[in-house]
Design a protein around this motif. Structure first.
Motif, mmCIF file in Angstrom:
data_model
loop_
_atom_site.group_PDB
_atom_site.id
_atom_site.type_symbol
_atom_site.label_atom_id
_atom_site.label_comp_id
_atom_site.label_asym_id
_atom_site.label_seq_id
_atom_site.Cartn_x
_atom_site.Cartn_y
_atom_site.Cartn_z
ATOM 1 N N VAL A 6 0.887 -1.287 -0.038
ATOM 2 C CA VAL A 6 0.356 -0.058 0.513
ATOM 3 C C VAL A 6 0.885 1.049 -0.135
ATOM 4 C CG1 VAL A 6 -1.981 1.599 1.201
ATOM 5 C CG2 VAL A 6 -2.173 -1.054 1.281
ATOM 6 N N ALA A 7 1.991 0.887 0.410
ATOM 7 C CA ALA A 7 2.591 2.532 0.935
ATOM 8 C C ALA A 7 3.131 2.468 -0.085
ATOM 9 C CB ALA A 7 3.671 1.970 1.888
ATOM 10 N N LEU A 8 4.052 1.545 -1.322
ATOM 11 C CA LEU A 8 4.534 1.612 -2.406
ATOM 12 C C LEU A 8 3.604 2.471 -3.523
ATOM 13 C CD1 LEU A 8 6.550 -1.696 -2.541
ATOM 14 C CD2 LEU A 8 7.480 1.059 -2.326
ATOM 15 N N ALA A 9 2.260 1.859 -3.434
ATOM 16 C CA ALA A 9 1.380 2.270 -4.163
ATOM 17 C C ALA A 9 1.000 4.043 -3.942
ATOM 18 C CB ALA A 9 0.055 1.468 -4.548
ATOM 19 N N ALA A 10 0.367 4.093 -2.143
ATOM 20 C CA ALA A 10 0.703 5.579 -2.343
ATOM 21 C C ALA A 10 1.318 6.677 -2.660
ATOM 22 C CB ALA A 10 0.058 5.228 -0.779
ATOM 23 N N PRO A 110 -1.623 10.550 4.450
ATOM 24 C CA PRO A 110 -0.289 11.370 4.142
ATOM 25 C C PRO A 110 -0.488 12.701 3.196
ATOM 26 C CG PRO A 110 0.179 9.568 5.633
ATOM 27 C CD PRO A 110 -0.788 9.496 5.309
ATOM 28 N N ASP A 111 -1.085 11.777 1.821
ATOM 29 C CA ASP A 111 -0.863 12.080 0.622
ATOM 30 C C ASP A 111 -2.037 13.793 0.339
ATOM 31 O OD1 ASP A 111 0.162 9.883 -0.299
ATOM 32 O OD2 ASP A 111 -1.013 8.672 -1.637
ATOM 33 N N LEU A 112 -2.766 13.317 1.671
ATOM 34 C CA LEU A 112 -4.040 13.830 1.645
ATOM 35 C C LEU A 112 -3.256 15.421 2.175
ATOM 36 C CD1 LEU A 112 -7.442 12.718 2.499
ATOM 37 C CD2 LEU A 112 -6.873 12.850 -0.320
ATOM 38 N N VAL A 332 -8.697 10.031 -3.882
ATOM 39 C CA VAL A 332 -8.429 10.943 -3.230
ATOM 40 C C VAL A 332 -7.277 11.461 -3.548
ATOM 41 C CG1 VAL A 332 -9.619 13.382 -2.077
ATOM 42 C CG2 VAL A 332 -10.931 10.992 -2.935
ATOM 43 N N GLY A 333 -6.168 10.971 -2.463
ATOM 44 C CA GLY A 333 -5.016 11.253 -1.949
ATOM 45 C C GLY A 333 -4.438 11.370 -3.826
#
Length: 462
Positions: A6-10, A110-112, A332-333
């Motif tokens: 998930v972290a890699l994708a984000a 955190p992306d947001l 959204v992120g």
């Protein structure tokens, strides 16, 4: 493995991007300067603790492309390990069914909040999460020993970002309250309080001693503590806008935390009480600190995501609502990350800008623009005030230990070979810009105008 994926994708779209955020550009530039002998607060000025620059120091010693990737991988590892601690605390509190979604929420949020790169909270959330986990564990065993270890971790965190002081004070008060309820003798309680405070302050005292030994104690004290009291407030419309964005982005998490209250489960009641109280303390810390930039909400995510696990794991939520929420946040992120890249500029645009600046024997003056140009071009600096805002923003007037106009004139009198200017922006002092514009009309020519996100950057050469 799920958390890593998930972290890699984000964060995948940002890997290798040297201009993810203005803050980490400066952290990297400062760390690169340290490799060249610069001393933070003396040769390169800022208010951030020395520990933050030391975190970037290993990556900054590598060639630029590898160094950028290295600090981003370090941030990724820190993010994943913090999410794993969120999982553990949620499980300990009795919210095991929602522990994994809670940890995933910590990775996505955190992306947001402009935390997709190596923002300071991405790094310091790890020792704070570890401290929180030790406090949860200490309710069952080795109460004082683990509590002391937790405050030692708080001390390390303070040398990454001083804004963690609010959460650290809460941790200390929680530990002392627990001793009081255990009817600890007053003299033991007082001694324990002194120990906790000493452990929390020790790394900062060590940093101060190092500067004292170099004869730079005054520079350390003013940069780290004195200057913040002299910083001016941002314009009211800007502050209100920042507050609105922060409230918008954190309110769903706040709602889910409240939705978790009453979900008892089979876990540790004291852990649940601690996590809820920690979440409130983190929110208060954001409110008290002021300025309210979106990334200032990143510390709230640790206790927030752990508490939200109680909501995610509810029987009426976990089959459809929980996956839908996480997918929405992820979508959204990613949109927010892509929009920010479009607005700030891409790695390819930065490469063209650095090429236009060029390498050479002359020094560079980034009046406004990316501080990553210093390590990218290898050009020398003419001032210890590397962050452009320190010399051109109204909020920094009188807050850095130097008169802005005087320092800008001194830099220009040293005849920088290249001067970089972005368009006028909100919060800039027009009179400072006028000084630079006037200087560019005599002895300089516009060598290039390059697009960088939604702006066009002008590069002047002597």
């Amino acid at each position: 493995m799920i958390l890593v994926a998930v972290a890699l994708a984000a964060r995948a779209v940002t890997f290798g991007d040297p201009v993810v955020h203005v803050d980490e550009e400066f952290y990297f530039a400062t760390a690169r300067g340290m490799w060249q002998g610069a001393l933070p607060f003396v040769d390169i000025w800022d208010r951030k603790p020395i520990g933050l620059f030391l975190l970037y120091w290993p990556a900054a010693g590598l060639p630029l492309a590898w160094g950028i990737l290295a600090y981003q991988i370090m941030a990724l590892v820190s993010l994943v390990l913090t999410a794993r601690l969120v999982f553990w605390m949620a499980e300990r509190a009795g919210w095991g069914a929602g522990a994994l979604p809670g940890a995933v929420a910590y990775l996505l949020w955190p992306d947001l909040l402009n935390g997709v790169g190596g923002q300071a909270p991405i790094f310091y959330n790890l020792p704070m999460a570890a401290a929180g986990a030790l406090i949860v564990l200490s309710a069952q065993r080795h109460r004082r020993l683990l509590g002391a270890a937790a405050m030692a971790l708080v001390g390390i965190t303070l040398q990454i970002k001083y804004s963690a002081v609010f959460e650290g004070m809460f941790f200390g008060l929680w530990l002392l309250m627990r001793e009081w309820r255990a009817r600890t003798a007053l003299w033991v309680l007082a001694g324990y309080a002194v120990l906790l405070v000493a452990l929390a302050l020790l790394p900062t005292l060590i940093a101060y001693a190092a500067y004292l030994d170099r004869g730079q104690a005054d520079a350390f004290v003013y940069a780290n503590f004195g200057s913040i009291a002299h910083r001016n407030a941002n314009p009211l419309p800007e502050m209100l806008g920042n507050i609105g964005v922060l409230v918008l982005l954190l309110s769903p998490l706040v709602a889910m935390v409240f939705g978790a209250r009453g979900r008892v489960g089979q876990g540790d009641a004291s852990a649940r009480a601690f996590l809820f109280a920690w979440f409130v303390a983190a929110l208060l810390g954001v409110a008290v600190f002021g300025t309210w930039f979106d990334h200032y909400g990143l510390p709230v995510l640790v206790p927030g995501a752990a508490c939200a696990a109680g909501f995610f794991g509810r029987a009426d939520m976990r089959r459809r609502v929980t996956p839908a929420i996480l997918l929405l946040v992820a979508l959204v992120g990613q949109i927010a990350v892509v929009v920010n890249i479009h607005n700030r500029g891409t790695a390819a645009q930065f490469a063209r800008m650095a090429e236009a600046v060029g390498r050479g024997p002359g020094c560079l003056y980034v009046y406004s623009g990316s501080t990553m140009l210093y390590p990218a071009t290898g050009r020398c600096r003419l001032s210890r005030y590397v962050v452009p805002a320190h010399l051109n923003r109204a909020r920094e007037s009188g807050a850095t230990g130097v008169d802005q106009a005087t320092e800008v004139r001194r830099i220009l009198a040293a005849h920088p070979a290249v001067v970089v200017m972005r368009p006028p922006f909100r919060g800039e002092r027009p009179e400072i810009r006028a000084i630079v514009v006037a200087a560019m009309a005599h002895g300089y020519h516009r060598a290039a105008t390059v697009p960088m996100g939604n702006e066009r950057i002008v590069i002047y050469k002597r």
